[in-house]
Design an enzyme around this catalytic site. Structure first.
Site, PDB file in Angstrom:
ATOM      1  N   TYR A 193       0.849  -1.187   0.000  1.00 56.32           N
ATOM      2  CA  TYR A 193       0.000   0.000   0.000  1.00 56.32           C
ATOM      3  C   TYR A 193       0.889   1.243   0.000  1.00 56.32           C
ATOM      4  O   TYR A 193       1.462   1.622   1.018  1.00 56.32           O
ATOM      5  CB  TYR A 193      -0.929   0.026   1.212  1.00 56.32           C
TER       6      TYR A 193
ATOM      7  N   HIS B 215       0.022 -11.996   1.230  1.00 56.68           N
ATOM      8  CA  HIS B 215      -1.006 -11.183   0.566  1.00 56.68           C
ATOM      9  C   HIS B 215      -1.591 -11.882  -0.659  1.00 56.68           C
ATOM     10  O   HIS B 215      -2.804 -11.857  -0.883  1.00 56.68           O
ATOM     11  CB  HIS B 215      -0.376  -9.841   0.169  1.00 56.68           C
TER      12      HIS B 215
ATOM     13  N   LEU C 183     -18.014  -3.700   2.488  1.00 58.52           N
ATOM     14  CA  LEU C 183     -18.998  -2.752   1.950  1.00 58.52           C
ATOM     15  C   LEU C 183     -18.918  -2.672   0.426  1.00 58.52           C
ATOM     16  O   LEU C 183     -19.325  -1.681  -0.179  1.00 58.52           O
ATOM     17  CB  LEU C 183     -18.774  -1.359   2.564  1.00 58.52           C
TER      18      LEU C 183
ATOM     19  N   ARG D  54     -16.410  -2.307  -1.600  1.00 58.41           N
ATOM     20  CA  ARG D  54     -15.539  -1.195  -2.016  1.00 58.41           C
ATOM     21  C   ARG D  54     -16.296   0.138  -2.051  1.00 58.41           C
ATOM     22  O   ARG D  54     -16.016   1.001  -2.878  1.00 58.41           O
ATOM     23  CB  ARG D  54     -14.887  -1.491  -3.374  1.00 58.41           C
ATOM     24  N   GLY D  55     -17.264   0.274  -1.154  1.00 53.52           N
ATOM     25  CA  GLY D  55     -18.024   1.513  -1.030  1.00 53.52           C
ATOM     26  C   GLY D  55     -19.373   1.486  -1.716  1.00 53.52           C
ATOM     27  O   GLY D  55     -20.239   2.315  -1.448  1.00 53.52           O
ATOM     28  N   PHE D  56     -19.583   0.498  -2.596  1.00 52.33           N
ATOM     29  CA  PHE D  56     -20.835   0.430  -3.353  1.00 52.33           C
ATOM     30  C   PHE D  56     -22.040   0.213  -2.443  1.00 52.33           C
ATOM     31  O   PHE D  56     -23.117   0.759  -2.675  1.00 52.33           O
ATOM     32  CB  PHE D  56     -20.747  -0.693  -4.389  1.00 52.33           C
TER      33      PHE D  56
END
Length: 344
Positions: A62, A129, A210, A212-214
């Site tokens: 990241y 990962h 969530l 990815r925000g949707f």
């Protein structure tokens, strides 16, 4: 909104205890648009810890590296002993090219780098990962086992690993947690991976709970994404799929209105009701959104409401893959068998 104090759960069978909801820190520094102001993000992390959210999730990729550095700065305020620090290794970015590495030398080098950036002596939960399909999983876990024995890592995790890969890894050293994408619009893991984790006593960490925000704001979120936001290019957010996927959000929104909660709270409550071995790690960069997210811990759903949500979130409810085709998932995580005489 009344303050919510987040409780604790046991993650896996090796003794790790974490907050019932964690905090995904990725979007503070990278992937979802430009980095956010450092002071604001440190304040958010400290607010999370004071609210009982102590499982902090990051990765060396990241940024790369900048999110771990941010967490390192946040931990300097004397809060290290109050958190469960989770980071990941295995995805290398070189001149924009992604390479997955699970060979012993890269595992050790990645761990040393993360320890330095985080400013800690030991990582509480260290995930692979993505799985390096060129290296037998036993070899990668063998090196992680050495890091545990040396006191540099407490518990081992896997991310986006198939059921068979999880089994092989667990046979070398106990796997404490598997991180997987699980939400009302990503339910494929329920078929094989979740049951495998439960059979082996492995905790489940749900990322992107969530969508990815949707599941928070629906299709309108796509209009606000910057060109350097990874989500802008995901198949599920493309026009040919978005209209279909909007139906799921609309139905979740209707149930949320009936429950007098937000759609994101409803989606998170659904994950919390999957079992006390599941810890969702929603990410946010705003304290107000964080407060909404943790309020989901106290939201109760009846069996009828769970069934209703699962009926609208059926396999055909979502169009489009989770990732762009070049990104590895658990579907591409089988590794070669361990050769006789190969060290573990």
């Amino acid at each position: 909104m009344a303050a919510t104090k987040v409780g604790r759960i046991k993650l896996g069978s090796q003794g790790l205890e974490v907050s019932a909801q964690g905090l995904g820190c990725m979007g503070m520094s990278a992937i979802y648009g430009p980095p956010k102001p450092e002071a604001d993000m440190v304040a958010l992390i400290h607010h999370a810890i004071n609210s009982g959210v102590t499982l902090l999730d990051t990765s060396d990729v990241y940024g790369p590296h900048t999110n771990e550095i941010l967490l390192g700065k946040a931990l300097k305020a004397g809060v290290r002993n109050r958190v469960e620090l989770a980071t990941k290794f295995g995805i290398h970015l070189t001149e924009g090219q992604r390479e997955i590495r699970g060979d012993p030398a890269s595992v050790r080098a990645a761990c040393e780098g993360s320890l330095k950036r985080l400013g800690v002596d030991c990582i509480d939960l260290y995930y692979q990962h993505r799985i390096d399909t060129r290296v037998p999983i036993e070899v990668t876990i063998g090196e992680l086992k050495k890091l545990v024995e040396e006191g540099k890592v407490k518990y081992i995790g896997l991310s986006e690993a198939s059921a068979s890969t999880i089994r092989r890894a667990h046979a070398v050293h106990p796997i404490t947690a598997v991180q997987l994408e699980w939400s009302l619009w990503s339910r494929d893991v329920e078929e094989e991976i979740v049951p495998t984790c439960r059979e082996l006593g492995i905790g489940i960490v749900a990322y992107s709970p969530l969508g990815r925000g949707f599941l928070s704001s629906g299709p309108k979120m796509v209009e606000t994404l910057s060109n350097d936001d990874f989500r802008k290019y995901l198949p599920r957010f493309q026009p040919e799929n978005l209209k279909h996927n909007e139906r799921l959000y609309e139905q979740v929104n209707k149930i949320a209105a009936r429950k007098e909660c937000t759609p994101s709270q409803l989606a998170l409550a659904w994950i919390h009701h999957q079992g006390n071995d599941v810890c969702p790690i929603p990410g946010t960069t705003k304290i107000e959104n964080f407060k909404q997210n943790i309020a989901a811990v106290a939201l109760k759903l009846t069996p009828e409401e769970m069934a209703e949500l699962e009926s609208i979130a059926s396999a055909d409810a979502v169009k489009g893959d989770r990732y762009i085709g070049t990104f590895a998932t658990y579907h591409e995580s089988e590794t070669p068998p361990l050769s006789s005489g190969q060290p573990v």
